[in-house]
Write a protein that holds these residues in place. Structure first.
Motif, PDB file in Angstrom:
ATOM      1  N   GLU A  30      -1.555 -14.193   8.232  1.00 39.70           N
ATOM      2  CA  GLU A  30      -0.283 -14.882   8.049  1.00 39.70           C
ATOM      3  C   GLU A  30       0.061 -15.727   9.270  1.00 39.70           C
ATOM      4  O   GLU A  30       0.879 -16.636   9.190  1.00 39.70           O
ATOM      5  CB  GLU A  30       0.836 -13.858   7.823  1.00 39.70           C
ATOM      6  CG  GLU A  30       0.812 -13.261   6.451  1.00 39.70           C
ATOM      7  CD  GLU A  30       2.052 -12.434   6.189  1.00 39.70           C
ATOM      8  OE1 GLU A  30       2.832 -12.815   5.326  1.00 39.70           O
ATOM      9  OE2 GLU A  30       2.246 -11.399   6.856  1.00 39.70           O
ATOM     10  N   THR A  74       7.136 -12.253   8.018  1.00 40.65           N
ATOM     11  CA  THR A  74       5.907 -11.594   7.580  1.00 40.65           C
ATOM     12  C   THR A  74       5.991 -11.131   6.133  1.00 40.65           C
ATOM     13  O   THR A  74       4.974 -10.856   5.509  1.00 40.65           O
ATOM     14  CB  THR A  74       5.590 -10.412   8.498  1.00 40.65           C
ATOM     15  OG1 THR A  74       4.420  -9.773   8.033  1.00 40.65           O
ATOM     16  CG2 THR A  74       6.698  -9.386   8.476  1.00 40.65           C
ATOM     17  N   ARG A 125      -1.470  -0.916   4.220  1.00 41.96           N
ATOM     18  CA  ARG A 125      -0.915  -1.994   5.029  1.00 41.96           C
ATOM     19  C   ARG A 125      -2.074  -2.482   5.883  1.00 41.96           C
ATOM     20  O   ARG A 125      -2.456  -1.830   6.859  1.00 41.96           O
ATOM     21  CB  ARG A 125       0.214  -1.461   5.896  1.00 41.96           C
ATOM     22  CG  ARG A 125       0.989  -2.513   6.640  1.00 41.96           C
ATOM     23  CD  ARG A 125       0.597  -2.638   8.066  1.00 41.96           C
ATOM     24  NE  ARG A 125       1.526  -3.568   8.701  1.00 41.96           N
ATOM     25  CZ  ARG A 125       1.200  -4.359   9.695  1.00 41.96           C
ATOM     26  NH1 ARG A 125       0.005  -4.322  10.195  1.00 41.96           N
ATOM     27  NH2 ARG A 125       2.081  -5.168  10.206  1.00 41.96           N
ATOM     28  N   THR A 174      10.096  -0.993  11.452  1.00 42.14           N
ATOM     29  CA  THR A 174       9.926  -0.377  12.761  1.00 42.14           C
ATOM     30  C   THR A 174      10.748  -1.179  13.760  1.00 42.14           C
ATOM     31  O   THR A 174      10.852  -2.391  13.640  1.00 42.14           O
ATOM     32  CB  THR A 174       8.444  -0.420  13.189  1.00 42.14           C
ATOM     33  OG1 THR A 174       7.637   0.032  12.105  1.00 42.14           O
ATOM     34  CG2 THR A 174       8.191   0.450  14.390  1.00 42.14           C
ATOM     35  N   SER A 175      11.330  -0.496  14.733  1.00 43.19           N
ATOM     36  CA  SER A 175      11.915  -1.221  15.854  1.00 43.19           C
ATOM     37  C   SER A 175      10.914  -1.137  16.987  1.00 43.19           C
ATOM     38  O   SER A 175      10.630  -0.065  17.499  1.00 43.19           O
ATOM     39  CB  SER A 175      13.258  -0.617  16.254  1.00 43.19           C
ATOM     40  OG  SER A 175      13.081   0.698  16.677  1.00 43.19           O
ATOM     41  N   VAL A 176      10.352  -2.273  17.352  1.00 41.89           N
ATOM     42  CA  VAL A 176       9.139  -2.224  18.163  1.00 41.89           C
ATOM     43  C   VAL A 176       9.321  -1.667  19.568  1.00 41.89           C
ATOM     44  O   VAL A 176       8.575  -0.800  19.969  1.00 41.89           O
ATOM     45  CB  VAL A 176       8.416  -3.587  18.150  1.00 41.89           C
ATOM     46  CG1 VAL A 176       7.520  -3.758  19.350  1.00 41.89           C
ATOM     47  CG2 VAL A 176       7.549  -3.655  16.910  1.00 41.89           C
ATOM     48  N   GLN A 208       8.770  -0.796   4.859  1.00 42.26           N
ATOM     49  CA  GLN A 208       8.550   0.004   6.064  1.00 42.26           C
ATOM     50  C   GLN A 208       8.996  -0.810   7.270  1.00 42.26           C
ATOM     51  O   GLN A 208       8.418  -1.844   7.563  1.00 42.26           O
ATOM     52  CB  GLN A 208       7.067   0.348   6.234  1.00 42.26           C
ATOM     53  CG  GLN A 208       6.392   0.862   5.005  1.00 42.26           C
ATOM     54  CD  GLN A 208       6.770   2.281   4.681  1.00 42.26           C
ATOM     55  OE1 GLN A 208       7.383   2.961   5.500  1.00 42.26           O
ATOM     56  NE2 GLN A 208       6.435   2.731   3.515  1.00 42.26           N
ATOM     57  N   ASN A 223      13.076  -4.836  14.029  1.00 36.28           N
ATOM     58  CA  ASN A 223      12.610  -6.213  14.059  1.00 36.28           C
ATOM     59  C   ASN A 223      11.229  -6.377  13.462  1.00 36.28           C
ATOM     60  O   ASN A 223      10.732  -7.472  13.331  1.00 36.28           O
ATOM     61  CB  ASN A 223      12.604  -6.729  15.501  1.00 36.28           C
ATOM     62  CG  ASN A 223      11.900  -5.767  16.437  1.00 36.28           C
ATOM     63  OD1 ASN A 223      11.450  -4.713  16.004  1.00 36.28           O
ATOM     64  ND2 ASN A 223      11.815  -6.108  17.687  1.00 36.28           N
ATOM     65  N   PHE A 224      10.577  -5.292  13.119  1.00 35.43           N
ATOM     66  CA  PHE A 224       9.168  -5.359  12.724  1.00 35.43           C
ATOM     67  C   PHE A 224       9.030  -4.802  11.320  1.00 35.43           C
ATOM     68  O   PHE A 224       9.305  -3.624  11.084  1.00 35.43           O
ATOM     69  CB  PHE A 224       8.346  -4.542  13.723  1.00 35.43           C
ATOM     70  CG  PHE A 224       6.860  -4.656  13.544  1.00 35.43           C
ATOM     71  CD1 PHE A 224       6.148  -5.625  14.213  1.00 35.43           C
ATOM     72  CD2 PHE A 224       6.177  -3.781  12.721  1.00 35.43           C
ATOM     73  CE1 PHE A 224       4.777  -5.730  14.072  1.00 35.43           C
ATOM     74  CE2 PHE A 224       4.811  -3.876  12.560  1.00 35.43           C
ATOM     75  CZ  PHE A 224       4.113  -4.848  13.244  1.00 35.43           C
ATOM     76  N   LEU A 225       8.648  -5.659  10.398  1.00 34.63           N
ATOM     77  CA  LEU A 225       8.429  -5.206   9.027  1.00 34.63           C
ATOM     78  C   LEU A 225       6.946  -4.899   8.863  1.00 34.63           C
ATOM     79  O   LEU A 225       6.119  -5.796   8.952  1.00 34.63           O
ATOM     80  CB  LEU A 225       8.871  -6.291   8.042  1.00 34.63           C
ATOM     81  CG  LEU A 225       8.585  -5.993   6.577  1.00 34.63           C
ATOM     82  CD1 LEU A 225       9.488  -4.908   6.055  1.00 34.63           C
ATOM     83  CD2 LEU A 225       8.744  -7.245   5.740  1.00 34.63           C
ATOM     84  N   SER A 226       6.635  -3.627   8.682  1.00 34.53           N
ATOM     85  CA  SER A 226       5.215  -3.270   8.572  1.00 34.53           C
ATOM     86  C   SER A 226       4.669  -3.633   7.215  1.00 34.53           C
ATOM     87  O   SER A 226       3.590  -4.183   7.108  1.00 34.53           O
ATOM     88  CB  SER A 226       5.028  -1.768   8.766  1.00 34.53           C
ATOM     89  OG  SER A 226       5.342  -1.404  10.055  1.00 34.53           O
TER      90      SER A 226
END
Lengths: 419, 148
Positions: free
Chosen positions: A389, B95, A381, B66-68, B64, B10-13
């Motif tokens: 982006e 993203t 990643r 994550t909740s920031v 993956q 809320n965060f897509l790694s």
């Protein structure tokens, strides 16, 4: 530059629709004849590699933007599937050639997690120290090159002077200036050399003065402020939606640092601050990185003070090479050495996702093992990939001259973007 | 997937696609290193051949999340056969745009509803998907050779 209302972040979302990474020329453009399409890159000194931006300009305003990447794609992930685990360690550092130490760390941590290997404390602390040195190195490259792009050529010489000090330390400890392959599964390749601590302390003493110099040159420099403040805006919500991480996220006012929030190594034992700035512009990204360098110097000092004694690598003969002197006297050691070098060690079946806070943000590594001597799949990643982006969002309504400042502030390394 | 949005992730790694073609066909033999040294009780610890656990389908797509502010993480796996497609999550996490394009480019996984599903790292007219396990490793055809 025409920043009429500086220091005010926008409300609502500026992410372009329907494609979040492509800014399309709005349909209400009065005269399509006025739109000039320009290819920025792929070979341009300020793209930090081979990034191509297809920009639609209306006068000097950016009305459309599309980033084209892939010019540096070399198939690292595919290559790693063909190498034994311990040969594959050399690849991640070459993916992001500016923050090599952190990338090496994330892959080694993933192997160790699959192997359930205990790492001696000395190795952990040395890893932290080197990663923070590397963070300084990476931020110095960012600072030097992005200031150079905005015309402050002297910054480049100053930053690369200190960068050389970091690389000298790296050479002293690991034998290599870059791409060190110093972290092994289980610990470090060699013991910390004598004399390293003294040299490192000299650096710790020197670096804050150098940072003061940089700030004296830039932080109150009228040209720098005009060129960076209020430019490349990114709100906290947009930054999270676009998956931004690291300094870009923290400059948008999101207090999130994996070193503190999802700790690895021995970071909980250290005292450090996470700098956060609210304005989400180029200037705040610069401030975050400056403060991070100061924090890194503090961390390095604490690592030197707290460096434990003891072995530098785990004593597990199935994974770790036996000490050199044993090869002459012990048949078992010779066999182990031979097996590890030729066939490689085997890593139990499983899959892990490990993250570290690299200088550019969340560096993640998904590793799948089928129990054999080679990784089944490695996926990185890459924070730079994600940072790019955000170009379309950041550059909305900006001027073409600011584009260079914005690309620089996202601090992407094309090797990592294309992998 | 939309429910995840309400749960605070809320965060897509990352979106990582894995190709399991040929998984388990190769027997794995040998020793494992473990923290406590060599565990003679565990499978394959004495060099016996062993087959990895079978997988439900050929492809896995790993999300993956994550909740920031909270710091919780979760991994969502979607299993696909060759030719099946999965719904795009670009509307939920913008993203995902490039991550899905990369998975399409490298593995040939089709994401339904993606606004711009095209190659991203390889050239636009590239044939095949390089990270698939059945993609040839060498032997790239060379122009102007042989009888030309």
């Amino acid at each position: 530059m025409a920043v009429t209302e500086p220091r005010r972040i926008y409300t609502g979302s500026r992410i372009p629709a329907p494609i979040p990474t492509v800014l399309q020329v709005p349909s209400d453009v009065t005269d399509p004849e006025d739109i000039l399409q320009v290819n920025f890159g792929p070979n341009h000194p300020s793209t930090h590699g081979v990034l191509r931006l297809v920009v639609d300009l209306s006068g000097e305003r950016v009305v459309g933007l599309r980033a084209v990447i892939g010019y540096l794609h070399t198939g690292f992930e595919k290559n790693m599937e063909q190498k034994t685990w311990w040969k594959a360690i050399t690849y991640p550092e070459r993916i992001d050639y500016v923050s090599f130490q952190n990338n090496e760390l994330v892959f080694v941590l993933a192997i160790e997690k699959l192997l359930e290997l205990e790492v001696p404390p000395k190795a952990t602390w040395m890893r932290m120290l080197l990663c923070e040195l590397n963070r300084i190195h990476s931020h110095l490259v960012f600072l030097g090159t992005s200031a150079l792009e905005l015309g402050a050529i002297s910054m480049f010489w100053y930053c690369f002077r200190e960068r050389d000090l970091v690389l000298d330390l790296s050479e002293l400890a690991t034998g290599m200036r870059m791409h060190t392959r110093y972290f092994q599964a289980g610990g470090l390749a060699e013991d910390v050399p004598r004399g390293f601590e003294a040299e490192c302390r000299k650096f710790v003493e020197w670096m804050p003065k150098a940072l003061d110099d940089y700030e004296a040159i830039l932080s109150r420099n009228e040209i720098w402020l005009e060129r960076t403040r209020g430019i490349g805006l990114l709100s906290a919500e947009d930054a999270i939606a676009l998956g931004q991480s690291g300094p870009v996220l923290r400059a948008s006012g999101v207090d999130w640092d994996l070193r503190r929030d999802r700790p690895y190594l021995a970071y909980p034992a250290l005292d450090f601050n996470v700098p956060v700035y609210p304005n989400g512009d180029v200037y705040d990204r610069y401030l975050v990185r400056m403060d991070e360098m100061r924090e890194s110097v503090r961390i390095i000092e604490q690592c030197l003070d707290g460096m434990p004694e003891g072995p530098w690598i785990a004593d597990d003969r199935k994974v770790v090479l036996p000490p050199r002197h044993e090869l002459h006297t012990s048949m078992e050691s010779l066999i182990h050495h031979f097996k590890i070098v030729t066939e490689g060690y085997r890593v139990p079946e499983g899959e892990v996702y490990v993250t570290v806070e690299s200088p550019r943000g969340e560096m993640g590594c998904l590793v799948v093992s089928d129990g054999g001597p080679k990784p089944w799949r490695v996926k990185f990643r890459a924070p730079s990939y994600v940072a790019l982006e955000a170009t379309a969002t950041c550059m909305r309504d900006s001027l073409v001259a600011d584009m260079i400042a914005i690309v620089g502030s996202l601090d992407s390394v094309m090797g990592e973007v294309d992998r | 997937m939309h429910l995840r949005d309400e749960e605070g992730f809320n965060f897509l790694s990352d979106i990582a696609a894995v190709d399991y073609l040929g998984w388990g066909e190769r027997h794995v033999a040998g020793y494992f290193g473990t923290a406590a040294g060599r565990d003679l009780g565990s499978q394959s610890a004495q060099g016996f051949a062993r087959t990895p656990q079978p997988k439900p389908a050929r492809f896995a797509v790993n999300y993956q999340l994550t909740s920031v502010p909270v710091g919780r993480v979760v991994r969502v796996q979607v299993w696909l056969e060759d030719g099946q497609s999965v719904a795009s999550v670009v509307e939920v996490w913008p993203t995902a745009d490039w991550h899905e394009r990369e998975a399409f480019d490298m593995m040939g996984i089709v994401f339904d509803g993606h606004p711009n599903l095209s190659r991203i790292l390889m050239e636009d007219d590239w044939e095949g998907h390089p990270l698939r396990k059945d993609y040839p490793l060498g032997g790239e055809p060379v122009r102007f050779s042989g009888d030309e």
